[in-house]
Scaffold this motif. Sequence first.
Motif, PDB file in Angstrom:
ATOM      1  N   ARG A  59       0.850  -1.180   0.000  1.00  0.00           N
ATOM      2  CA  ARG A  59       0.000   0.000   0.000  1.00  0.00           C
ATOM      3  C   ARG A  59       0.884   1.227   0.000  1.00  0.00           C
ATOM      4  N   VAL A  60       0.475   2.230  -0.752  1.00  0.00           N
ATOM      5  CA  VAL A  60       1.193   3.500  -0.816  1.00  0.00           C
ATOM      6  C   VAL A  60       0.228   4.599  -0.401  1.00  0.00           C
ATOM      7  N   THR A  61       0.673   5.433   0.526  1.00  0.00           N
ATOM      8  CA  THR A  61      -0.192   6.483   1.065  1.00  0.00           C
ATOM      9  C   THR A  61       0.430   7.848   0.840  1.00  0.00           C
ATOM     10  N   GLN A  62      -0.344   8.748   0.269  1.00  0.00           N
ATOM     11  CA  GLN A  62       0.044  10.146   0.151  1.00  0.00           C
ATOM     12  C   GLN A  62      -0.980  10.933   0.968  1.00  0.00           C
ATOM     13  N   PRO A  63      -0.605  11.401   2.127  1.00  0.00           N
ATOM     14  CA  PRO A  63      -1.589  11.962   3.060  1.00  0.00           C
ATOM     15  C   PRO A  63      -2.212  13.285   2.621  1.00  0.00           C
ATOM     16  N   GLU A  64      -1.537  14.006   1.730  1.00  0.00           N
ATOM     17  CA  GLU A  64      -2.055  15.313   1.312  1.00  0.00           C
ATOM     18  C   GLU A  64      -2.633  15.220  -0.088  1.00  0.00           C
ATOM     19  N   CYS A 106       3.180   8.902  -6.008  1.00  0.00           N
ATOM     20  CA  CYS A 106       4.225   8.029  -5.535  1.00  0.00           C
ATOM     21  C   CYS A 106       3.823   6.590  -5.892  1.00  0.00           C
ATOM     22  N   ALA A 107       4.802   5.756  -6.209  1.00  0.00           N
ATOM     23  CA  ALA A 107       4.489   4.380  -6.595  1.00  0.00           C
ATOM     24  C   ALA A 107       5.571   3.443  -6.086  1.00  0.00           C
ATOM     25  N   SER A 108       5.158   2.232  -5.764  1.00  0.00           N
ATOM     26  CA  SER A 108       6.116   1.229  -5.296  1.00  0.00           C
ATOM     27  C   SER A 108       5.966  -0.059  -6.078  1.00  0.00           C
ATOM     28  N   GLN A 109       7.040  -0.780  -6.124  1.00  0.00           N
ATOM     29  CA  GLN A 109       7.078  -2.034  -6.866  1.00  0.00           C
ATOM     30  C   GLN A 109       7.780  -3.059  -5.983  1.00  0.00           C
ATOM     31  N   GLU A 110       7.019  -4.094  -5.577  1.00  0.00           N
ATOM     32  CA  GLU A 110       7.603  -5.118  -4.725  1.00  0.00           C
ATOM     33  C   GLU A 110       8.545  -5.999  -5.510  1.00  0.00           C
ATOM     34  N   GLY A 159       6.721  -8.764  -9.696  1.00  0.00           N
ATOM     35  CA  GLY A 159       7.070  -8.601 -11.096  1.00  0.00           C
ATOM     36  C   GLY A 159       7.191  -7.139 -11.420  1.00  0.00           C
ATOM     37  N   SER A 160       6.479  -6.694 -12.423  1.00  0.00           N
ATOM     38  CA  SER A 160       6.611  -5.300 -12.829  1.00  0.00           C
ATOM     39  C   SER A 160       5.437  -4.432 -12.402  1.00  0.00           C
ATOM     40  N   ARG A 161       4.479  -4.975 -11.690  1.00  0.00           N
ATOM     41  CA  ARG A 161       3.311  -4.164 -11.387  1.00  0.00           C
ATOM     42  C   ARG A 161       3.629  -3.118 -10.336  1.00  0.00           C
ATOM     43  N   LEU A 162       3.088  -1.917 -10.566  1.00  0.00           N
ATOM     44  CA  LEU A 162       3.263  -0.793  -9.660  1.00  0.00           C
ATOM     45  C   LEU A 162       1.997  -0.578  -8.849  1.00  0.00           C
ATOM     46  N   THR A 163       2.185  -0.205  -7.595  1.00  0.00           N
ATOM     47  CA  THR A 163       1.078   0.240  -6.759  1.00  0.00           C
ATOM     48  C   THR A 163       1.248   1.741  -6.546  1.00  0.00           C
ATOM     49  N   PHE A 164       0.188   2.497  -6.855  1.00  0.00           N
ATOM     50  CA  PHE A 164       0.249   3.957  -6.776  1.00  0.00           C
ATOM     51  C   PHE A 164      -0.459   4.476  -5.531  1.00  0.00           C
ATOM     52  N   GLY A 165       0.005   5.623  -5.080  1.00  0.00           N
ATOM     53  CA  GLY A 165      -0.701   6.346  -4.038  1.00  0.00           C
ATOM     54  C   GLY A 165      -1.866   7.126  -4.623  1.00  0.00           C
ATOM     55  N   GLU A 166      -2.551   7.854  -3.751  1.00  0.00           N
ATOM     56  CA  GLU A 166      -3.754   8.578  -4.151  1.00  0.00           C
ATOM     57  C   GLU A 166      -3.456   9.846  -4.946  1.00  0.00           C
ATOM     58  N   TYR A 226      -4.932   0.785 -16.052  1.00  0.00           N
ATOM     59  CA  TYR A 226      -5.302   1.404 -14.790  1.00  0.00           C
ATOM     60  C   TYR A 226      -6.516   2.291 -15.016  1.00  0.00           C
ATOM     61  N   ARG A 227      -7.274   2.516 -13.942  1.00  0.00           N
ATOM     62  CA  ARG A 227      -8.233   3.607 -13.964  1.00  0.00           C
ATOM     63  C   ARG A 227      -7.798   4.653 -12.948  1.00  0.00           C
ATOM     64  N   GLN A 228      -8.029   5.909 -13.325  1.00  0.00           N
ATOM     65  CA  GLN A 228      -7.562   7.030 -12.523  1.00  0.00           C
ATOM     66  C   GLN A 228      -8.772   7.823 -12.056  1.00  0.00           C
ATOM     67  N   ASP A 229      -8.968   7.895 -10.756  1.00  0.00           N
ATOM     68  CA  ASP A 229     -10.099   8.611 -10.179  1.00  0.00           C
ATOM     69  C   ASP A 229      -9.601   9.581  -9.115  1.00  0.00           C
ATOM     70  N   PRO A 230     -10.171  10.789  -9.055  1.00  0.00           N
ATOM     71  CA  PRO A 230      -9.732  11.771  -8.049  1.00  0.00           C
ATOM     72  C   PRO A 230      -9.832  11.207  -6.644  1.00  0.00           C
ATOM     73  N   GLY A 231      -8.766  11.385  -5.884  1.00  0.00           N
ATOM     74  CA  GLY A 231      -8.759  10.921  -4.502  1.00  0.00           C
ATOM     75  C   GLY A 231      -8.459   9.450  -4.327  1.00  0.00           C
ATOM     76  N   LEU A 232      -8.488   8.709  -5.422  1.00  0.00           N
ATOM     77  CA  LEU A 232      -8.210   7.266  -5.346  1.00  0.00           C
ATOM     78  C   LEU A 232      -6.914   6.901  -6.047  1.00  0.00           C
ATOM     79  N   GLY A 233      -6.350   7.813  -6.772  1.00  0.00           N
ATOM     80  CA  GLY A 233      -5.108   7.533  -7.478  1.00  0.00           C
ATOM     81  C   GLY A 233      -5.328   6.621  -8.662  1.00  0.00           C
ATOM     82  N   LEU A 234      -4.318   5.823  -8.968  1.00  0.00           N
ATOM     83  CA  LEU A 234      -4.401   4.847 -10.056  1.00  0.00           C
ATOM     84  C   LEU A 234      -4.612   3.468  -9.463  1.00  0.00           C
ATOM     85  N   ARG A 235      -5.602   2.777  -9.997  1.00  0.00           N
ATOM     86  CA  ARG A 235      -5.873   1.420  -9.530  1.00  0.00           C
ATOM     87  C   ARG A 235      -5.739   0.457 -10.698  1.00  0.00           C
TER      88      ARG A 235
END
Lengths: 110, 114
Positions: A3-8, A87-91, A95-102, B35-44
Amino acid sequence: AQRVTQPEKLLSVFKGAPVELKCNYSYSGSPELFWYVQYSRQRLQLLLRHISRESIKGFTADLNKGETSFHLKKPFAQEEDSAMYYCASQEETSGSRLTFGEGTQLTVNP
Amino acid sequence: DVKVTQSSRYLVKRTGEKVFLECVQDMDHENMFWYRQDPGLGLRLIYFSYDVKMKEKGDIPEGYSVSREKKERFSLILESASTNQTSMYLCASSRSWGRLYGYTFGSGTRLTVV
């Protein structure tokens, strides 16, 4: 799952002021970390990656494994830095998949 | 210079329609992503593919399917479009060692389901 968190969601600074966009990740291993940027009406693009230890457009990002953070910093913000930052992380095991923050919308005011 | 091309910038579809979003890359990348990109949810992540005819579910695959018949093309299919699928859809590609080089994104398709 990682999980990636961007608080602002929104961040507003004046031109010339320092800026820091926060990013925290939840993974105990050694993820690879990235910052992506999307300027208005442009496609999402890679800004910098931790593995390169690079500085792009005056931005740097330091990995703090103790705090599981990868904050993006710039000492003197410019109006053209106004954009959405992800921000994004890759475990190692994903593999190559990225998890993005909000995402954080940065506005630099004149 | 464009490397990842999404066929439509804007689409408006009716509820219940079958919708195809197309993505083509010219960099000979092994990996492709939707991916889908939605405000406040980022990219999923919806679906991804490591090779031709291979697909893996992402975090939100429900209501979607994909097709990768050729290495350069990765299609996202909405079997029966619903209003909650109104969103910006982003396609991306990367090398198999994308861990080092990150992704290249398309310009996105803004889909509105009415």
